[in-house]
Design an enzyme around this catalytic site. Structure first.
Site, PDB file in Angstrom:
ATOM      1  N   LYS A  98       0.459   8.034 -17.000  1.00  0.00           N
ATOM      2  CA  LYS A  98       0.156   6.698 -16.477  1.00  0.00           C
ATOM      3  C   LYS A  98      -1.130   6.098 -17.058  1.00  0.00           C
ATOM      4  O   LYS A  98      -1.396   4.922 -16.872  1.00  0.00           O
ATOM      5  CB  LYS A  98       0.009   6.757 -14.951  1.00  0.00           C
ATOM      6  CG  LYS A  98       1.196   7.369 -14.206  1.00  0.00           C
ATOM      7  CD  LYS A  98       2.380   6.458 -14.185  1.00  0.00           C
ATOM      8  CE  LYS A  98       3.553   6.944 -13.363  1.00  0.00           C
ATOM      9  NZ  LYS A  98       3.378   6.938 -11.932  1.00  0.00           N
ATOM     10  N   LYS A 110       0.932  -1.960 -10.488  1.00  0.00           N
ATOM     11  CA  LYS A 110       1.637  -1.282  -9.400  1.00  0.00           C
ATOM     12  C   LYS A 110       2.826  -2.144  -8.972  1.00  0.00           C
ATOM     13  O   LYS A 110       2.916  -3.297  -9.314  1.00  0.00           O
ATOM     14  CB  LYS A 110       0.708  -1.086  -8.203  1.00  0.00           C
ATOM     15  CG  LYS A 110      -0.418  -0.114  -8.476  1.00  0.00           C
ATOM     16  CD  LYS A 110      -1.297   0.161  -7.256  1.00  0.00           C
ATOM     17  CE  LYS A 110      -0.558   0.383  -5.996  1.00  0.00           C
ATOM     18  NZ  LYS A 110       0.490   1.409  -6.047  1.00  0.00           N
ATOM     19  N   ASP A 155      -3.071   6.102  -3.223  1.00  0.00           N
ATOM     20  CA  ASP A 155      -1.823   5.561  -3.781  1.00  0.00           C
ATOM     21  C   ASP A 155      -1.746   5.926  -5.255  1.00  0.00           C
ATOM     22  O   ASP A 155      -2.732   6.392  -5.846  1.00  0.00           O
ATOM     23  CB  ASP A 155      -1.785   4.029  -3.596  1.00  0.00           C
ATOM     24  CG  ASP A 155      -0.360   3.462  -3.728  1.00  0.00           C
ATOM     25  OD1 ASP A 155       0.578   4.233  -4.008  1.00  0.00           O
ATOM     26  OD2 ASP A 155      -0.196   2.242  -3.549  1.00  0.00           O
ATOM     27  N   THR A 168       2.959   4.293  -1.737  1.00  0.00           N
ATOM     28  CA  THR A 168       4.422   4.418  -1.808  1.00  0.00           C
ATOM     29  C   THR A 168       4.823   4.981  -3.177  1.00  0.00           C
ATOM     30  O   THR A 168       4.181   4.662  -4.180  1.00  0.00           O
ATOM     31  CB  THR A 168       5.063   3.026  -1.634  1.00  0.00           C
ATOM     32  OG1 THR A 168       4.727   2.540  -0.334  1.00  0.00           O
ATOM     33  CG2 THR A 168       6.590   3.063  -1.756  1.00  0.00           C
ATOM     34  N   GLY A 169       5.888   5.782  -3.192  1.00  0.00           N
ATOM     35  CA  GLY A 169       6.428   6.247  -4.480  1.00  0.00           C
ATOM     36  C   GLY A 169       6.598   7.750  -4.531  1.00  0.00           C
ATOM     37  O   GLY A 169       6.362   8.449  -3.541  1.00  0.00           O
ATOM     38  N   THR A 170       6.995   8.249  -5.697  1.00  0.00           N
ATOM     39  CA  THR A 170       7.292   9.682  -5.809  1.00  0.00           C
ATOM     40  C   THR A 170       6.016  10.535  -5.749  1.00  0.00           C
ATOM     41  O   THR A 170       6.031  11.632  -5.201  1.00  0.00           O
ATOM     42  CB  THR A 170       8.054   9.983  -7.118  1.00  0.00           C
ATOM     43  OG1 THR A 170       7.307   9.448  -8.219  1.00  0.00           O
ATOM     44  CG2 THR A 170       9.435   9.369  -7.129  1.00  0.00           C
ATOM     45  N   THR A 171       4.929  10.030  -6.307  1.00  0.00           N
ATOM     46  CA  THR A 171       3.668  10.783  -6.239  1.00  0.00           C
ATOM     47  C   THR A 171       3.196  10.868  -4.785  1.00  0.00           C
ATOM     48  O   THR A 171       2.723  11.915  -4.322  1.00  0.00           O
ATOM     49  CB  THR A 171       2.586  10.103  -7.116  1.00  0.00           C
ATOM     50  OG1 THR A 171       3.174   9.729  -8.355  1.00  0.00           O
ATOM     51  CG2 THR A 171       1.412  11.033  -7.361  1.00  0.00           C
ATOM     52  N   GLU A 184       0.728  -2.707  -0.346  1.00  0.00           N
ATOM     53  CA  GLU A 184      -0.234  -1.835  -1.032  1.00  0.00           C
ATOM     54  C   GLU A 184      -1.532  -2.596  -1.307  1.00  0.00           C
ATOM     55  O   GLU A 184      -2.627  -2.059  -1.128  1.00  0.00           O
ATOM     56  CB  GLU A 184       0.363  -1.336  -2.356  1.00  0.00           C
ATOM     57  CG  GLU A 184       1.518  -0.361  -2.138  1.00  0.00           C
ATOM     58  CD  GLU A 184       2.229   0.049  -3.417  1.00  0.00           C
ATOM     59  OE1 GLU A 184       2.930   1.063  -3.389  1.00  0.00           O
ATOM     60  OE2 GLU A 184       2.115  -0.643  -4.441  1.00  0.00           O
TER      61      GLU A 184
END
Ligand code: 5RP
Length: 222
Positions: free
Chosen positions: A121, A94, A81, A28-31, A103
């Site tokens: 990161k 995370k 992820d 999940t997320g922008t990446t 996740e």
């Protein structure tokens, strides 16, 4: 350097690890948004996906990618992820997107876990990014008090209810020198659903988008 470009670069690099006929766990997320776009180019090659959040499920379906119910699977070949922070042992913080519990379930089920990040990161010591904890709402005061005892500064994440109907506290002020023991300690508090430390089950490979290309780090075999 535009970090979104680096996220996208890492997302596309993950396609090299996808085998025909496999079930892919999707984070999940922008990446991961970029990864889902990339994965849509291989949707006829894979068997399908399992998803870590309602938002990723919606994006996957929008791209015409098959999403299966996780409850029908006991393992998946690959989990892709991102992370909020990752150290050189490939342990992560995370949960910035509040999807940490699902996740962590898919990470545990995955034969291989590939983390895709932009270079910002990668850290030496985890904890600069506030550590998310998903908790049962009625335990909020108790858990906050216990977190203060271990030196953290808990902050309730306003207006966020997780896909599981719980709340999140973000813990500031931590320098996590022993992520495995901190993960165990926080997970053991009654009322904690999941702590966003992915230390016992770290990533197997990290693909880092940098301005000179992808940097790949593979976990050292024990
Ligand atoms: C969501 C997560 C994400 O992987 C993490 O927050 C990184 O997100 P982004 O790709 O948007 O930087 O753990 O719960």
């Amino acid at each position: 350097m535009d970090l979104n470009k680096l996220k996208k670069q890492a997302a596309w690099a993950a396609l090299d690890y996808i085998y025909p006929g496999s079930v892919i766990g999707v984070g999940t997320g922008t990446t991961i948004f970029y990864f889902i776009k990339a994965l849509s180019t291989k949707k006829n090659l894979i068997y399908g996906t399992v998803s870590s959040s309602n938002s990723s499920t919606a994006l996957l379906k929008e791209q015409g990618i098959q999403v299966f119910n996780l409850k029908n699977f006991s393992s998946v070949a690959l989990y892709v992820d991102s992370a909020d922070e990752i150290n050189h042992h490939l342990q992560m913080i995370k949960g910035g997107g509040a999807a940490l519990t699902r996740e962590k379930i898919i990470a545990a089920m995955a034969k291989s876990f590939i983390c895709i990040v932009d270079k910002s990161k990668k850290v030496d010591i985890l904890g600069n990014f506030p550590l998310p904890i998903e908790i049962i709402p009625m335990a909020i005061s108790y858990i906050s008090k216990e977190i203060i005892k271990i030196g953290g500064k808990p902050k309730y994440r306003k207006d966020v209810i997780t896909d599981n109907g719980n709340v999140i506290i973000d813990v500031y002020n931590l320098r996590i020198k022993d992520p495995i023991s901190m993960e165990k300690k926080i997970n053991a508090l009654p009322g904690v659903v999941t702590v966003g430390l992915f230390a016992s089950r770290s990533a197997d490979i990290v693909l880092i988008g940098t301005k000179t290309g992808i940097k790949t780090i593979t976990k050292k075999q024990k």
